[in-house]
Structure formats: C-alpha cells, structure tokens
Write a protein that holds these residues in place. Structure first.
Motif, mmCIF file in Angstrom:
data_model
loop_
_atom_site.group_PDB
_atom_site.id
_atom_site.type_symbol
_atom_site.label_atom_id
_atom_site.label_comp_id
_atom_site.label_asym_id
_atom_site.label_seq_id
_atom_site.Cartn_x
_atom_site.Cartn_y
_atom_site.Cartn_z
ATOM 1 N N PRO A 108 0.808 -1.228 0.000
ATOM 2 C CA PRO A 108 0.000 0.000 0.000
ATOM 3 C C PRO A 108 0.843 1.281 0.000
ATOM 4 O O PRO A 108 0.452 2.271 -0.616
ATOM 5 C CB PRO A 108 -0.822 -0.102 1.285
ATOM 6 N N ALA A 109 1.998 1.243 0.655
ATOM 7 C CA ALA A 109 2.861 2.423 0.674
ATOM 8 C C ALA A 109 3.379 2.737 -0.727
ATOM 9 O O ALA A 109 3.368 3.904 -1.151
ATOM 10 C CB ALA A 109 4.031 2.211 1.634
ATOM 11 N N PHE B 227 2.823 6.131 -5.811
ATOM 12 C CA PHE B 227 2.609 6.231 -7.254
ATOM 13 C C PHE B 227 1.222 6.742 -7.594
ATOM 14 O O PHE B 227 0.897 6.937 -8.758
ATOM 15 C CB PHE B 227 2.834 4.873 -7.930
ATOM 16 N N GLY B 228 0.372 6.906 -6.593
ATOM 17 C CA GLY B 228 -0.989 7.354 -6.840
ATOM 18 C C GLY B 228 -1.840 6.292 -7.502
ATOM 19 O O GLY B 228 -2.777 6.590 -8.246
ATOM 20 N N VAL B 229 -1.528 5.032 -7.240
ATOM 21 C CA VAL B 229 -2.239 3.911 -7.845
ATOM 22 C C VAL B 229 -3.181 3.294 -6.818
ATOM 23 O O VAL B 229 -2.796 3.034 -5.688
ATOM 24 C CB VAL B 229 -1.234 2.835 -8.337
ATOM 25 N N VAL B 230 -4.418 3.069 -7.238
ATOM 26 C CA VAL B 230 -5.371 2.332 -6.416
ATOM 27 C C VAL B 230 -5.377 0.912 -6.966
ATOM 28 O O VAL B 230 -5.873 0.664 -8.062
ATOM 29 C CB VAL B 230 -6.781 2.949 -6.483
ATOM 30 N N GLN C 265 0.093 -0.180 -14.289
ATOM 31 C CA GLN C 265 0.106 0.511 -13.007
ATOM 32 C C GLN C 265 0.340 -0.472 -11.863
ATOM 33 O O GLN C 265 1.149 -0.220 -10.973
ATOM 34 C CB GLN C 265 -1.214 1.254 -12.792
ATOM 35 N N ASN C 266 -0.395 -1.579 -11.878
ATOM 36 C CA ASN C 266 -0.196 -2.596 -10.846
ATOM 37 C C ASN C 266 1.235 -3.130 -10.888
ATOM 38 O O ASN C 266 1.851 -3.354 -9.853
ATOM 39 C CB ASN C 266 -1.189 -3.748 -11.018
ATOM 40 N N GLY C 267 1.757 -3.310 -12.070
ATOM 41 C CA GLY C 267 3.129 -3.806 -12.228
ATOM 42 C C GLY C 267 4.170 -2.832 -11.715
ATOM 43 O O GLY C 267 5.196 -3.249 -11.173
#
Length: 56
Positions: A15-16, A21-24, A33-35
């Motif tokens: 989560p940090a 990265f501003g990714v949910v 983004q997840n990667g």
C-alpha cells in the motif's frame, strides 16, 4: 523466520508503494500501473535484504 517479513511486505510495503505512485490497486487498474507497484516493492525488498546481509 520468513513469514513475518512476508506479512509485513503485503500489509505495509504494497500500500505504501501504491500510494506513492498514486495507484489504487485492483481489477480496474491497468496491469502497467499494478506492475509498477510490484516492481517498486521488489526493489525495496531486495534493498532491505542486502542491508540485512551486509550490515556490519
């Protein structure tokens, strides 16, 4: 034991990294983004391990 660091990484590091990265994280987020979160997490875990192995 390896279980505690693994739980720590999942509950704290992921989560940090995502927040930085501003990714949910989730199904609606692109794999890129997840990667990026996964890559950053791996980089941090390797740095942590190196510090633990090579500390005086």
């Amino acid at each position: 034991m390896i279980v505690i660091p693994a739980v720590f990484s999942v509950l704290v590091v992921v989560p940090a990294c995502a927040a930085e990265f501003g990714v949910v994280l989730g199904a609606e987020t692109t794999s890129r983004q997840n990667g990026s979160v996964g890559g950053e997490m791996t980089k941090r875990l390797v740095q942590f391990a190196e510090q633990q192995l090579f500390r005086p």
